[in-house]
Scaffold this motif. Structure first.
Motif, PDB file in Angstrom:
ATOM      1  N   ILE A  17      30.364  15.653  49.261  1.00  0.00           N
ATOM      2  CA  ILE A  17      30.609  14.209  49.139  1.00  0.00           C
ATOM      3  C   ILE A  17      31.652  14.000  48.058  1.00  0.00           C
ATOM      4  N   ARG A  18      32.729  13.322  48.409  1.00  0.00           N
ATOM      5  CA  ARG A  18      33.795  13.061  47.470  1.00  0.00           C
ATOM      6  C   ARG A  18      34.180  11.592  47.540  1.00  0.00           C
ATOM      7  N   VAL A  19      34.738  11.078  46.430  1.00  0.00           N
ATOM      8  CA  VAL A  19      35.146   9.679  46.331  1.00  0.00           C
ATOM      9  C   VAL A  19      36.610   9.575  46.705  1.00  0.00           C
ATOM     10  N   VAL A  20      36.911   8.488  47.447  1.00  0.00           N
ATOM     11  CA  VAL A  20      38.270   8.280  47.887  1.00  0.00           C
ATOM     12  C   VAL A  20      39.194   8.184  46.662  1.00  0.00           C
ATOM     13  N   GLY A  21      40.384   8.834  46.785  1.00  0.00           N
ATOM     14  CA  GLY A  21      41.367   8.818  45.707  1.00  0.00           C
ATOM     15  C   GLY A  21      41.209   9.939  44.706  1.00  0.00           C
ATOM     16  N   THR A  22      40.154  10.720  44.785  1.00  0.00           N
ATOM     17  CA  THR A  22      39.952  11.829  43.840  1.00  0.00           C
ATOM     18  C   THR A  22      40.493  13.117  44.424  1.00  0.00           C
ATOM     19  N   GLU A  23      40.412  14.156  43.694  1.00  0.00           N
ATOM     20  CA  GLU A  23      40.894  15.475  44.111  1.00  0.00           C
ATOM     21  C   GLU A  23      39.711  16.299  44.592  1.00  0.00           C
ATOM     22  N   VAL A  24      39.939  16.992  45.730  1.00  0.00           N
ATOM     23  CA  VAL A  24      38.904  17.822  46.326  1.00  0.00           C
ATOM     24  C   VAL A  24      39.346  19.274  46.229  1.00  0.00           C
ATOM     25  N   VAL A  25      38.457  20.135  45.784  1.00  0.00           N
ATOM     26  CA  VAL A  25      38.710  21.573  45.708  1.00  0.00           C
ATOM     27  C   VAL A  25      37.615  22.263  46.503  1.00  0.00           C
ATOM     28  N   ILE A  26      38.012  23.011  47.572  1.00  0.00           N
ATOM     29  CA  ILE A  26      37.065  23.718  48.430  1.00  0.00           C
ATOM     30  C   ILE A  26      37.363  25.207  48.292  1.00  0.00           C
ATOM     31  N   PRO A  27      36.468  25.992  47.717  1.00  0.00           N
ATOM     32  CA  PRO A  27      36.711  27.433  47.585  1.00  0.00           C
ATOM     33  C   PRO A  27      36.313  28.181  48.846  1.00  0.00           C
ATOM     34  N   CYS A  28      36.976  29.325  49.058  1.00  0.00           N
ATOM     35  CA  CYS A  28      36.669  30.197  50.193  1.00  0.00           C
ATOM     36  C   CYS A  28      36.871  31.633  49.720  1.00  0.00           C
ATOM     37  N   SER A  29      35.918  32.512  50.054  1.00  0.00           N
ATOM     38  CA  SER A  29      35.998  33.912  49.637  1.00  0.00           C
ATOM     39  C   SER A  29      35.575  34.803  50.778  1.00  0.00           C
ATOM     40  N   VAL A  30      35.988  36.070  50.727  1.00  0.00           N
ATOM     41  CA  VAL A  30      35.665  37.053  51.749  1.00  0.00           C
ATOM     42  C   VAL A  30      35.185  38.314  51.042  1.00  0.00           C
ATOM     43  N   SER A  31      34.241  39.022  51.661  1.00  0.00           N
ATOM     44  CA  SER A  31      33.696  40.258  51.087  1.00  0.00           C
ATOM     45  C   SER A  31      33.377  41.225  52.197  1.00  0.00           C
ATOM     46  N   ASP A  32      33.132  42.490  51.796  1.00  0.00           N
ATOM     47  CA  ASP A  32      32.738  43.556  52.729  1.00  0.00           C
ATOM     48  C   ASP A  32      33.777  43.735  53.824  1.00  0.00           C
ATOM     49  N   TYR A  33      35.004  43.893  53.413  1.00  0.00           N
ATOM     50  CA  TYR A  33      36.098  44.051  54.386  1.00  0.00           C
ATOM     51  C   TYR A  33      36.775  45.384  54.163  1.00  0.00           C
ATOM     52  N   ASP A  34      37.563  45.789  55.205  1.00  0.00           N
ATOM     53  CA  ASP A  34      38.390  46.986  55.119  1.00  0.00           C
ATOM     54  C   ASP A  34      39.844  46.566  54.985  1.00  0.00           C
ATOM     55  N   GLY A  35      40.697  47.544  54.690  1.00  0.00           N
ATOM     56  CA  GLY A  35      42.113  47.246  54.600  1.00  0.00           C
ATOM     57  C   GLY A  35      42.557  46.940  53.173  1.00  0.00           C
ATOM     58  N   PRO A  36      43.690  46.272  53.005  1.00  0.00           N
ATOM     59  CA  PRO A  36      44.238  45.995  51.672  1.00  0.00           C
ATOM     60  C   PRO A  36      43.290  45.095  50.867  1.00  0.00           C
ATOM     61  N   SER A  37      43.430  45.200  49.524  1.00  0.00           N
ATOM     62  CA  SER A  37      42.544  44.410  48.659  1.00  0.00           C
ATOM     63  C   SER A  37      42.879  42.932  48.727  1.00  0.00           C
ATOM     64  N   GLU A  38      44.149  42.577  48.886  1.00  0.00           N
ATOM     65  CA  GLU A  38      44.521  41.168  48.945  1.00  0.00           C
ATOM     66  C   GLU A  38      44.419  40.697  50.393  1.00  0.00           C
ATOM     67  N   GLN A  39      43.596  39.696  50.603  1.00  0.00           N
ATOM     68  CA  GLN A  39      43.352  39.160  51.939  1.00  0.00           C
ATOM     69  C   GLN A  39      44.070  37.819  52.094  1.00  0.00           C
ATOM     70  N   ASN A  40      44.378  37.458  53.346  1.00  0.00           N
ATOM     71  CA  ASN A  40      45.025  36.191  53.676  1.00  0.00           C
ATOM     72  C   ASN A  40      44.004  35.229  54.268  1.00  0.00           C
TER      73      ASN A  40
END
Length: 864
Positions: A17-40
């Protein structure tokens, strides 16, 4: 477990729930993956069913046309927080941004496992929070005095459609940053800011809620740290589905600007220097802009250090808020005007030097008629130096008696002259010092002989303590202005320079005495020329020729130089030939006469001639020695050892110098027999417990004598070592009269000494033990009767030692222990057998009753 393992993409649990006119920050993370350490990451948005691409970390063409403008302006952007996590930032969120947001990650895994995207619901609500202060548009300004109280109000209300909570915080800005004072959290708890915990517990800072959604900050006992800008900071919080709190917006409003006027306490003067007996005047000023009714409580302190904590300070005077002053005789405290208080110290002395503090407390009346202390301050220290009134005088030192010889008296007088300003409160004492004179340029420190303290108690130095206690040195006060030092008997060690120090002492108000001045006199030299002592001793034999049995007589004449009124002590010594066994060291002390003419026998041990030696004083410098009935054993060199004594301190005599005379020889020409001595034993090696026989055999050469004209003293000695490196031990003595004398023995063996023939003497050791081993020898002293019938003692003759060895008989040593052991073992064995038989016969017998068994024959089966 292997099947469940795979890539996991996580986003917050919604809805957010956010108030109109404010700033929203939504984090997203990934774990237990293969390949390079930096993910897109890719972000998409959906209002209903279809998703619209927003932004991507790896594809710049990923953004749809609808969001290209907002992404280009930076209103929507991705912020990477780590290699496996990003944040979607949306500025100025609008109702159209409400919907579902999906975060997805392109696959870099070898196999497809887990989830590659996650969704979160975002809900945008209207802004219903309003925060306001006073009715005026701008913040108000308050000017207060230290110790006052003030209150500030702010209003906060929300009309949010969601169930939200408000978090209210009062803050102050005294520099560049805002600091929290007190908060009412969204959970309904009061939380004081850093540094305000104690004031909150004391009730000096409160936050109250009132009508119309008002929040009131109350501050009591305001201090200088409370000055600054105040604002009310309100944040709106909502509880998520996971019961966690989320801050959705924050607003603030400045309420007031507060200025605190500090109340200072200062002393009008800085460092002060006054003269002893004058008055000290100090004024304490209280600086405050308080215009209302108030009363001050003043207290003056004195301390030897400038420490403003007043831990070791002394309270001089105090005045309470009713102007009641504590009592003091020489110190007064007066109220000059509304804010000034005067301290007056009369008749100051040196002890009043130090640091002065003024402590003031301001009290204001309350509505209930009581008084409340609003502030308390302590002034900076003021240094006060009291200069002592030093008397003006001079010191003169002279010698009324000087020594010309050693042991003459010495007297020094230390006089106070030209004394001025010496009133009744001044007292004089003296200190005496000695400095040794050296011919070189070496620096010599002075030594304290004695000193007087303020009550004229004499304190002695190490150099003069013992002689003063013995009365050899006298310290006295001859007159009011004269001190004396007298050495009764001056020695050479007293030669040097002497000087005195006159100390002036001032009397203080508490009847104590404090040293105010020292004046040192010029030094006086005590010295006299000395010459080395000279002592000459000459020995003269009065009778040039004499024979054994006659009287030997010699005189000792003494002459000395540079010795004042000498007296002499004389010692007669004899240097015997090395063959004389009575004194192995060669020199014998015979008789002495001390400086008081007391005669003493020294090492003269001939009991038959106790009165055979005489030493007498003929003149002051001449002494005569006589030896009656001389014997051949008296042959040797005789000398006079003379000691010159000079008068010392306290009627004592001091040794000056020693002298030795020329030798006088006593030599006898004899034609008698020559004696030889030997020791013999038939069996020098024996066993323990056996008898040892040792023979001392005397042989003669030359002129033959009758047996009745010869007699012998025989002494047996033993050296308990193989190498003759220990002192000999006397075993037994048989004198010429036939009397046997034995020494004390520690063991069980016994001795016997007997004469078995005119020239043979036997020593027997009965029941020899191991400690009886060693070198044994005899010493023989021959006595020969002269033609006149006088017995003459010949020199001692020592025999060559023989070694006596004592062995242990092993068979005899173990015979009795073995027999005793076998007997005891036999008795114990028989006794054991007897005890066992008796125990088995009577004590351990047990009757066993057996049940009778009935015996029957088996019946044959045919009969059955």
């Amino acid at each position: 477990l292997a099947f469940c393992r795979g890539r996991v993409v996580r986003v917050p649990k919604g809805p957010l729930i956010r108030v109109v006119g404010t700033e929203v920050v939504i984090p997203c993370s990934v774990s237990d993956y293969d390949g390079p350490s930096e993910q897109n990451f890719d972000w998409e948005f959906s209002r209903e069913t279809d998703f619209v691409r927003i932004v991507s970390t790896w594809d710049s063409t990923f953004t749809s046309e609808e969001y290209q403008k907002r992404v280009g302006h930076g209103d929507i952007k991705l912020r990477r927080s780590s290699n496996d996590a990003v944040e979607l930032v949306i500025r100025n969120i609008q109702p159209t941004d409400q919907g579902r947001y999906k975060c997805s990650t392109p696959s870099t895994d070898a196999t497809v496992q887990g989830n590659y995207d996650a969704e979160v619901q975002v809900k945008v609500i209207s802004d219903g929070l309003s925060v306001s202060g006073s009715k005026a548009r701008s913040s108000m300004s308050l000017r207060l005095s230290e110790g006052d109280s003030f209150k500030l109000r702010c209003s906060a209300i929300t009309t949010s459609p969601e169930h939200t909570h408000l978090h209210v915080t009062w803050q102050i800005k005294s520099g560049l940053t805002w600091r929290d004072i007190l908060s009412l959290t969204h959970e309904g708890k009061f939380q004081p800011g850093p540094g305000y915990e104690e004031r909150y517990r004391n009730g000096d800072i409160r936050l109250d809620t009132g009508a119309n959604d008002t929040y009131r900050l109350s501050v009591s006992q305001a201090s200088s740290v409370d000055g600054g800008a105040y604002r009310c900071l309100v944040s709106e919080w909502v509880r998520g589905t996971d019961s966690s709190w989320q801050k959705i917006q924050e607003k603030s409003v400045e309420i007031a600007s507060v200025a605190i006027q500090r109340t200072d306490v200062v002393i009008s003067t800085s460092n002060v220097s006054v003269t002893e007996r004058d008055s000290l005047d100090l004024t304490c000023n209280i600086t405050t802009d308080r215009s209302g009714i108030f009363q001050a409580e003043v207290m003056w302190y004195f301390s030897a250090s400038p420490d403003d904590t007043l831990s070791d300070a002394q309270v001089l005077l105090s005045m309470d808020r009713d102007s009641v002053v504590s009592d003091s005789t020489l110190i007064s405290l007066s109220h000059v005007d509304r804010n000034s208080y005067r301290l007056l110290v009369r008749d100051v002395d040196v002890e009043d030097s130090g640091y002065y503090f003024c402590q003031a407390a301001v009290w204001v009346p309350l509505h209930n008629g009581s008084w409340h202390k609003v502030v308390e301050r302590t002034s900076a220290p003021v240094s006060v130096v009291v200069t002592a009134l030093e008397p003006d005088y001079e010191v003169f030192l002279n010698a009324s008696q000087t020594p010309k010889f050693s042991d003459d008296p010495t007297e020094l007088n230390c006089r106070i002259t030209n004394a001025q300003d010496t009133e009744a409160n001044i007292r004089f004492t003296v200190s005496w010092y000695y400095r040794q004179r050296l011919r070189s340029d070496d620096v010599v420190t002075e030594e304290l002989l004695a000193t007087m303290d303020a009550d004229w108690t004499l304190l002695l130095g190490d150099r003069s303590r013992e002689r003063t206690q013995n009365g050899e040195i006298i310290f006295s006060k001859k007159a009011v202005d004269t001190f004396s030092l007298r050495i009764q008997w001056t020695s050479e060690s007293d030669r040097g320079d002497y000087f005195c120090v006159i100390s002036a002492w001032s009397r203080h108000r508490n009847s104590s005495w404090v040293k105010s001045k020292d004046v040192t006199s010029a030094s006086v030299s005590i010295f006299w020329a000395t010459q080395d002592y000279t002592l000459t001793v000459e020995a003269v034999k009065l009778k040039p020729f004499f024979v054994a049995g006659h009287t030997f007589e010699m005189t000792c004449k003494v002459s000395s130089k540079n010795i004042k009124t000498p007296r002499y002590s004389v010692l007669i010594t004899a240097e015997k030939p090395l063959t004389d066994q009575s004194n192995p060291n060669g020199t014998t002390r015979i008789i002495s006469l001390n400086q008081d003419s007391v005669v003493r026998l020294e090492d003269w041990t001939d009991q038959t001639r106790v009165d055979g030696v005489v030493l007498e004083k003929v003149q002051e410098n001449e002494f005569r020695y006589r030896m009656y009935q001389t014997q051949i054993s008296d042959a040797g060199l005789y000398r006079c050892v003379v000691t010159a004594w000079s008068p010392g301190g306290g009627g004592m005599w001091r040794e000056a110098v020693n002298g030795l005379s020329n030798p006088i020889q006593i030599d006898f020409q004899t034609s008698g027999p020559v004696f030889n001595v030997s020791v013999h034993s038939d069996n020098p090696t024996i066993y323990q417990g056996e008898l040892a026989d040792l023979l001392c055999i005397i042989t003669t050469e030359g002129m033959a004598l009758e047996q009745d004209d010869m007699s012998f003293d025989v002494s047996w000695f033993a050296v308990r070592s193989f190498a003759l490196d220990r002192e000999p031990v006397l075993l037994a003595l048989l004198d010429r009269r036939g009397i046997v004398t034995q020494s004390k023995r520690n063991g069980s063996s016994d001795l016997s000494l007997e004469r078995i023939s005119p020239l043979e003497f036997r020593l027997r050791v009965h029941g020899c033990e191991d400690h009886d081993f060693g070198n044994h020898y005899c010493v023989v002293t021959p006595w020969v009767r002269s033609a006149t019938g006088v017995w003459q003692r010949e020199p001692d003759i020592k025999a060559k030692p023989i070694f006596l060895s004592v062995k242990m008989d092993v068979l005899n040593a173990f015979k009795y222990p073995l027999l005793i052991g076998i007997g005891l073992a036999t008795v114990i064995g028989l006794l054991s057998c007897l005890i066992g038989y008796c125990s088995s016969r009577w004590c351990c017998k047990k009757e066993v009753q057996e049940t009778r068994r009935e015996r029957r024959r088996l019946m044959s089966m045919e009969m059955d």
